[in-house]
Write an enzyme that holds these catalytic residues in place. Structure first.
Site, PDB file in Angstrom:
ATOM      1  N   SER A 128       0.870  -1.182   0.000  1.00  0.00           N
ATOM      2  CA  SER A 128       0.000   0.000   0.000  1.00  0.00           C
ATOM      3  C   SER A 128       0.903   1.226   0.000  1.00  0.00           C
ATOM      4  O   SER A 128       2.099   1.127   0.312  1.00  0.00           O
ATOM      5  CB  SER A 128      -0.874  -0.012   1.260  1.00  0.00           C
ATOM      6  OG  SER A 128      -1.498   1.236   1.473  1.00  0.00           O
ATOM      7  N   TYR A 141      -3.298  -1.518   9.872  1.00  0.00           N
ATOM      8  CA  TYR A 141      -3.110  -1.722   8.434  1.00  0.00           C
ATOM      9  C   TYR A 141      -1.739  -1.219   7.986  1.00  0.00           C
ATOM     10  O   TYR A 141      -1.010  -1.912   7.269  1.00  0.00           O
ATOM     11  CB  TYR A 141      -4.215  -0.997   7.676  1.00  0.00           C
ATOM     12  CG  TYR A 141      -4.181  -1.184   6.186  1.00  0.00           C
ATOM     13  CD1 TYR A 141      -4.616  -2.369   5.605  1.00  0.00           C
ATOM     14  CD2 TYR A 141      -3.734  -0.170   5.348  1.00  0.00           C
ATOM     15  CE1 TYR A 141      -4.595  -2.549   4.232  1.00  0.00           C
ATOM     16  CE2 TYR A 141      -3.716  -0.323   3.974  1.00  0.00           C
ATOM     17  CZ  TYR A 141      -4.148  -1.513   3.408  1.00  0.00           C
ATOM     18  OH  TYR A 141      -4.125  -1.670   2.046  1.00  0.00           O
TER      19      TYR A 141
END
Length: 238
Positions: A128, A141
């Site tokens: 990400s 996350y």
């Protein structure tokens, strides 16, 4: 793009029931690869919770039995939700790490002997933009995706002498079933990311799948050991 550029490739794609994983599986197959899909639910070849201790060993064995070998691994399964740090639940933090990191480690570990034996194996992980940066409300996350990038770099160093490449695709804001609840609940969040990217839109799962297909191909034979942002240019304005 040349048709069939992945002909002869035999790939496992996890998280293939929806979103980026489904798009990746479809794109690899369209380019000629045999693809064995896995997810916790959905229309896939192997249904399992990949955080279970033996699930990835069983997945690799089933894929090899079906395809006759294995040379490409693309772990796409992942979870994410907003949770402020204060009051953050231990169990949820651990669940995010288990899905986004531990399951990736186990799959790559189980696949490694087969990737080495092939001589030109491919590992493409999904990180990400938070693998490099962070974002409020995403401590679990972001931690998991930082770790995925570091893991991928280490794998590239260790397996490179065997002809195996390992790269980490780092999506920006992508419109998928996983992100849809946040965009629906906070329209301003969608507007922010659309405006942040110079290309003035959210990414689509196919944008990521196209890059993954390139990294799995012979065209990317000398690309390894780093993260690649696929974010419409959003991070140039970080």
């Amino acid at each position: 793009m040349s048709a069939g550029r992945l002909a002869g490739r035999r790939a496992i794609v996890t998280g293939a029931g929806s979103g980026i994983g489904a798009a990746v599986a479809a794109r690899l197959a369209a380019d000629g690869a045999q693809v064995f899909t896995a997810d916790i639910q959905g229309e896939v070849d192997f249904i399992a919770d990949l955080t279970e201790a033996d699930a990835n060993a069983r997945l690799v064995a089933a894929a090899i039995e079906r395809m006759g070998g294995l040379d490409t691994v693309v772990p796409c399964a992942g979870i994410s939700a907003f949770h402020p740090l204060e009051g953050h639940d231990d169990a949820y933090f651990q669940r995010v790490l288990d899905v986004n990191l531990v399951a990736v480690f186990r799959l790559v570990r189980e696949a490694t002997p087969h990737l080495k034996a092939h001589g030109a194996g491919r590992i493409v992980t999904i990180g990400s933009t938070t693998s490099t940066y962070g974002d409020e409300g995403l401590c679990a996350y972001s931690a998991s995706k930082h770790a995925v990038l570091g893991f991928t770099k280490s794998v590239a160093a260790e397996l490179g002498p065997f002809g195996v490449t390992a790269t980490c695709v780092q999506p920006g804001a992508i419109d998928t079933p996983m992100t849809a609840p946040a965009f629906d609940q906070m329209p301003e969040y969608r507007t922010f990311w659309e405006g942040k990217a110079p290309l003035r839109r959210l990414g689509q799962a196919g944008d990521i799948a196209d890059v993954v297909a390139f990294l799995c191909s012979e065209d990317a034979r000398f690309v390894s050991g780093h993260g690649l942002w696929v974010d419409g240019g959003a991070m140039v304005r970080h």
